[in-house]
Every structure is written in C-alpha cells, then in structure tokens.
Design a protein around this motif. Sequence first.
Motif, PDB file in Angstrom:
ATOM      1  N   VAL A 184       0.831  -1.216   0.000  1.00 33.20           N
ATOM      2  CA  VAL A 184       0.000   0.000   0.000  1.00 33.20           C
ATOM      3  C   VAL A 184       0.867   1.269   0.000  1.00 33.20           C
ATOM      4  N   SER A 204      -9.891  -7.470  -2.996  1.00 34.74           N
ATOM      5  CA  SER A 204      -9.615  -7.155  -1.595  1.00 34.74           C
ATOM      6  C   SER A 204     -10.741  -6.348  -0.973  1.00 34.74           C
ATOM      7  N   TYR A 257      -2.769   1.248  -4.832  1.00 30.81           N
ATOM      8  CA  TYR A 257      -2.906  -0.228  -4.768  1.00 30.81           C
ATOM      9  C   TYR A 257      -4.393  -0.577  -4.706  1.00 30.81           C
ATOM     10  N   ASN A 276      -8.424 -10.261   5.828  1.00 26.07           N
ATOM     11  CA  ASN A 276      -6.999 -10.232   6.185  1.00 26.07           C
ATOM     12  C   ASN A 276      -6.399 -11.636   6.257  1.00 26.07           C
ATOM     13  N   GLN A 296       4.841  -5.125   7.004  1.00 29.32           N
ATOM     14  CA  GLN A 296       3.842  -4.067   7.167  1.00 29.32           C
ATOM     15  C   GLN A 296       2.620  -4.608   7.899  1.00 29.32           C
ATOM     16  N   ASN A 297       2.370  -5.924   7.694  1.00 27.08           N
ATOM     17  CA  ASN A 297       1.140  -6.507   8.242  1.00 27.08           C
ATOM     18  C   ASN A 297       1.335  -6.949   9.694  1.00 27.08           C
ATOM     19  N   LEU A 298       0.222  -6.981  10.415  1.00 26.56           N
ATOM     20  CA  LEU A 298       0.256  -7.239  11.853  1.00 26.56           C
ATOM     21  C   LEU A 298       0.814  -8.608  12.220  1.00 26.56           C
ATOM     22  N   SER A 347       4.637  -2.238  17.561  1.00 24.53           N
ATOM     23  CA  SER A 347       3.939  -0.955  17.779  1.00 24.53           C
ATOM     24  C   SER A 347       2.480  -1.169  17.412  1.00 24.53           C
ATOM     25  N   VAL A 348       1.617  -0.893  18.370  1.00 29.25           N
ATOM     26  CA  VAL A 348       0.173  -0.985  18.092  1.00 29.25           C
ATOM     27  C   VAL A 348      -0.283   0.389  17.637  1.00 29.25           C
ATOM     28  N   PHE A 349      -0.777   0.460  16.409  1.00 24.79           N
ATOM     29  CA  PHE A 349      -1.066   1.769  15.806  1.00 24.79           C
ATOM     30  C   PHE A 349      -2.406   2.333  16.313  1.00 24.79           C
ATOM     31  N   CYS A 404      -8.062  -1.333  16.286  1.00 26.95           N
ATOM     32  CA  CYS A 404      -8.818  -1.617  15.051  1.00 26.95           C
ATOM     33  C   CYS A 404      -9.269  -3.074  14.954  1.00 26.95           C
ATOM     34  N   ARG A 433     -10.375  -6.266  12.488  1.00 22.57           N
ATOM     35  CA  ARG A 433     -10.231  -6.833  11.155  1.00 22.57           C
ATOM     36  C   ARG A 433     -10.748  -8.266  11.157  1.00 22.57           C
ATOM     37  N   TYR A 469      -9.594 -11.765  10.294  1.00 21.76           N
ATOM     38  CA  TYR A 469      -8.367 -12.510   9.973  1.00 21.76           C
ATOM     39  C   TYR A 469      -8.727 -13.910   9.505  1.00 21.76           C
ATOM     40  N   ARG A 524      -1.938   4.753  12.484  1.00 23.69           N
ATOM     41  CA  ARG A 524      -1.274   4.717  11.163  1.00 23.69           C
ATOM     42  C   ARG A 524      -2.181   5.415  10.164  1.00 23.69           C
ATOM     43  N   ASP A 535      -5.464   3.966   8.022  1.00 23.61           N
ATOM     44  CA  ASP A 535      -6.128   2.791   8.612  1.00 23.61           C
ATOM     45  C   ASP A 535      -7.613   3.063   8.830  1.00 23.61           C
TER      46      ASP A 535
HETATM   47  C1  WQD Z   1      -4.103  -4.848  10.551  1.00 25.86           C
HETATM   48  C2  WQD Z   1      -4.293  -4.047  11.833  1.00 25.86           C
HETATM   49  C3  WQD Z   1      -3.127  -1.937  11.856  1.00 25.86           C
HETATM   50  C4  WQD Z   1       0.905  -3.586  11.851  1.00 25.86           C
HETATM   51  C5  WQD Z   1      -3.683  -4.769   4.632  1.00 25.86           C
HETATM   52  C6  WQD Z   1      -3.773  -4.085   3.326  1.00 25.86           C
HETATM   53  C7  WQD Z   1      -4.989  -4.569   2.592  1.00 25.86           C
HETATM   54  C8  WQD Z   1      -4.956  -6.068   2.490  1.00 25.86           C
HETATM   55  C9  WQD Z   1      -4.817  -6.700   3.864  1.00 25.86           C
HETATM   56  C10 WQD Z   1      -4.061  -6.865   0.412  1.00 25.86           C
HETATM   57  C11 WQD Z   1      -4.475  -2.553  11.549  1.00 25.86           C
HETATM   58  C12 WQD Z   1      -2.590  -2.872  12.931  1.00 25.86           C
HETATM   59  C13 WQD Z   1      -0.480  -3.473  11.827  1.00 25.86           C
HETATM   60  C14 WQD Z   1       1.633  -3.175  12.991  1.00 25.86           C
HETATM   61  C15 WQD Z   1      -0.427  -2.572  14.049  1.00 25.86           C
HETATM   62  N1  WQD Z   1      -3.872  -6.490   1.690  1.00 25.86           N
HETATM   63  N2  WQD Z   1      -1.124  -2.972  12.920  1.00 25.86           N
HETATM   64  N3  WQD Z   1       0.928  -2.682  14.054  1.00 25.86           N
HETATM   65  O1  WQD Z   1      -4.034  -2.696   6.949  1.00 25.86           O
HETATM   66  O2  WQD Z   1      -5.975  -4.232   7.572  1.00 25.86           O
HETATM   67  O3  WQD Z   1      -4.827  -4.501   5.394  1.00 25.86           O
HETATM   68  O4  WQD Z   1      -3.617  -6.159   4.460  1.00 25.86           O
HETATM   69  O5  WQD Z   1      -5.097  -6.879  -0.202  1.00 25.86           O
HETATM   70  O6  WQD Z   1      -4.966  -3.999   1.302  1.00 25.86           O
HETATM   71  O7  WQD Z   1      -3.909  -2.721   3.588  1.00 25.86           O
HETATM   72  O8  WQD Z   1      -3.655  -5.148   7.503  1.00 25.86           O
HETATM   73  O9  WQD Z   1      -2.011  -6.296   8.925  1.00 25.86           O
HETATM   74  O10 WQD Z   1      -1.416  -4.010   7.976  1.00 25.86           O
HETATM   75  O11 WQD Z   1      -3.089  -4.172   9.796  1.00 25.86           O
HETATM   76  O12 WQD Z   1      -1.029  -2.120  15.034  1.00 25.86           O
HETATM   77  O13 WQD Z   1       2.889  -3.255  13.064  1.00 25.86           O
HETATM   78  O14 WQD Z   1      -3.105  -4.145  12.619  1.00 25.86           O
HETATM   79  O15 WQD Z   1      -3.233  -0.622  12.361  1.00 25.86           O
HETATM   80  O16 WQD Z   1      -5.398  -2.061  12.499  1.00 25.86           O
HETATM   81  P1  WQD Z   1      -4.655  -4.033   6.912  1.00 25.86           P
HETATM   82  P2  WQD Z   1      -2.448  -4.930   8.530  1.00 25.86           P
END
Ligand code: WQD
Length: 338
Positions: free
Chosen positions: A87, A125, A150, A180, A199-201, A217-219, A230, A232, A234, A296, A299
């Motif tokens: 992204v 997505s 993206y 997710n 980048q992903n959690l 880091s929890v955003f 937040c 999601r 999963y 972040r 988000d």
């Molecule tokens: C999940 C939650 C963050 C990392 C992304 C793409 C999306 C799709 C799925 C492809 C959020 C929090 C994250 C960290 C955190 N990909 N977080 N600390 O953003 O929901 O979606 O993946 O299609 O297009 O944007 O997934 O895993 O990045 O974040 O607190 O170090 O975890 O703020 O709430 P996201 P993510």
Amino acid sequence: MKILVTGGLGFIGSHTVVELQNKGFEVVIIDDCSNADENVLGGIERITGEKPIFEKMDLKDKEKVECFFQNNPDVEGVIHFAASKAVGESVEKPLLYYENNIGSLVYILKELNKKNKASFIFSSSCTVYGQADKMPITENAPVKEAESPYGNTKQMGEEIIRDTCKVSPSLNAIALRYFNPMGAHPSTEIGELPIGVPQNLVPFITQTGVGLREELSVFGDDYPTKDGTCIRDYIYVVDLAKAHVVALERLLAGKNSENYEVFNVGTGKGSSVLEVINSFEKVSGKKLKYKIVDRRPGDITSAYADTTRANEVLGWKSQYSLDEAMKSAWDWEQKIRS
Ligand code: WQD
C-alpha cells in the motif's frame, strides 16, 4: 485439467496451488519472482508430491503473455494473484502499480477472450470498501474512493473484468474480496515470507515473538471499538486457498448464475489488534512486547465480512479459528528461523 496460477509462488498463490493439486488439477505457475522465491516450488512439491510447471515471466510483457497462451492452448482457467501489493509503495510509485497490476490483467483477459470458454478468478480485496458504513460488510456495500493506488488497482481491476464479461459471454469470472489473510500451511513447508520489515500485523507479531523485532507498535488504541484498537477479519490462508478452488470449480461446472460474480472471503468475525496479540500469547505461551503508538494514516476502524453469499451461494465456509491460524503462523516463523 490445466490451470494457470499467476503469482503462484506468493503467499496466497502457493497455498492455492497446493489445494488445486490436492483436487487433481495440473498447475502452471507464472511468477516474476519480484516478491517471491523460486524455492517455494520445492515446498509445494514436498506437500503434494508434485512439482508445478513453472515459468518465470513478467506479465507486463504482452508478447510473452501471447506466446505463453499460444504454447498452452489447454489452459482452461486462470487464478490471477500476480500484482504489486504494498500500500505505502503504491502511494510513492503509482505508475509502477497501474502498469503492473492493470497491464498484466488486460493482457491475460485479451488471451482468455480468444478461447471458446474460459474461467477466471481475480484476487481482489476488502480494501475496495474503504471504511464501510455498516458491519458486517456485504458485497453490495458501496465501493468507496480508494485509499491508495494499490486499492484503486483492485477496484479498477474489478471494473475491467466486469466490463469485459459484459461483452464476452465466453468469459466467466469471479472476484474474491479477501479480508486479512494470515497463517501458514500446517506442514510448515510454505507460509508468508515478507520482504524486509513486515507491514502486516501477524508477521510482525511472530517476528517479534522469535526476537527478530524488538517490540510491536500498536497503531492506536483510541478507536471507537471494544478495546480501542482496530478490528479486522483474519482469515486462515488455507481456508482462503480452498475458496479459490471452490470458486474455480463453480465456473468450470457452469454453476455460476452470472458470468461475473463477487464474493467476500472472510470468517465473518472481527478481531481487534489486542485480541490478535492475546491469541499469539495463548498459542505460543510467550508474552509479546508491544507499545501503543499513534494511529497509522489510512487505517480504517473496522472491517469484517458478511459471509452469507460465500456460504450459501458459493458453498464455502471458513473452518479454522484465529488461534488455529495463529498457531500455524507461529510454527512457521519458528521453522524458518531455526
Ligand atoms: C491490521 C491491523 C493496523 C501492523 C492490509 C492491506 C490490505 C490487504 C490486507 C491486500 C491494523 C494494525 C499493523 C503493525 C499494528 N492487503 N497494525 N501494528 O491494513 O488491515 O490490510 O492487508 O489486499 O490492502 O492494507 O492489515 O495487517 O497491515 O493491519 O497495530 O505493526 O493491525 O493498524 O489495524 P490491513 P495490517
């Protein structure tokens, strides 16, 4: 029956190849290896006993795509994963994303249009919904202005497929809107391999768990949710992979009611960031080091799927829990770091 899987060395693509082979399909993978490693082929073979045919190719090369389909007239279906998907990078390099994600899609559709019948599954997505107004999110929730180039390529991709299907009755397509994806194959032979800092959690959590990262880091914990973090949906990557096979079989069997259909693919359950951390601590028996930091940018607060259509029309339902998916992610992380 021969199926082309583009991006088949990637995280979701490789798990889908395994499920296709498990169902007896002959699989050809095209991947440019820009975001995946050719060694994944060995992992797939160790799981299924069958090494997929592999062609390293840049799908932006129109001539190469044409030549592939001329040499492989028996390809009856395509599952299209190949795309750039970071992204943040898409904001800095929009043209790279439009050229790669849209260009490759158009060239593949042009080749499928030359066939008497073709089945096409598109990796889309939930990002197309942006922050949906109502939870859980149904497929007719409005598609909102994309938060990133993206996300826009996913929206544009769906529109390109829809418009093409309107004038090409021989083309049957399904777009799967993932929520997710997380986890790894239970064999720990394949899994998520983020390049650089995740980048992903979930991969960030498991890399923190093995000591690769100092702390998570929890955003933000000031969102209007049960615990301020937040929400999601999963979904276990093996469940997601199986959804692709069910969708493909639907088209091959002519069970689709329209020649372009869309399905949300999630568990239907929302989990907060803190709940995901708790899941990790439960399955690993380790305390996770984390700190709360600022939100972040970009988000959304909450996104989880209404899975009614996927369950009742597509005939697919997720089988695994967050904890089971997290256990697979943790087992995989420990395996690749051992
Ligand atoms: C999940 C939650 C963050 C990392 C992304 C793409 C999306 C799709 C799925 C492809 C959020 C929090 C994250 C960290 C955190 N990909 N977080 N600390 O953003 O929901 O979606 O993946 O299609 O297009 O944007 O997934 O895993 O990045 O974040 O607190 O170090 O975890 O703020 O709430 P996201 P993510």
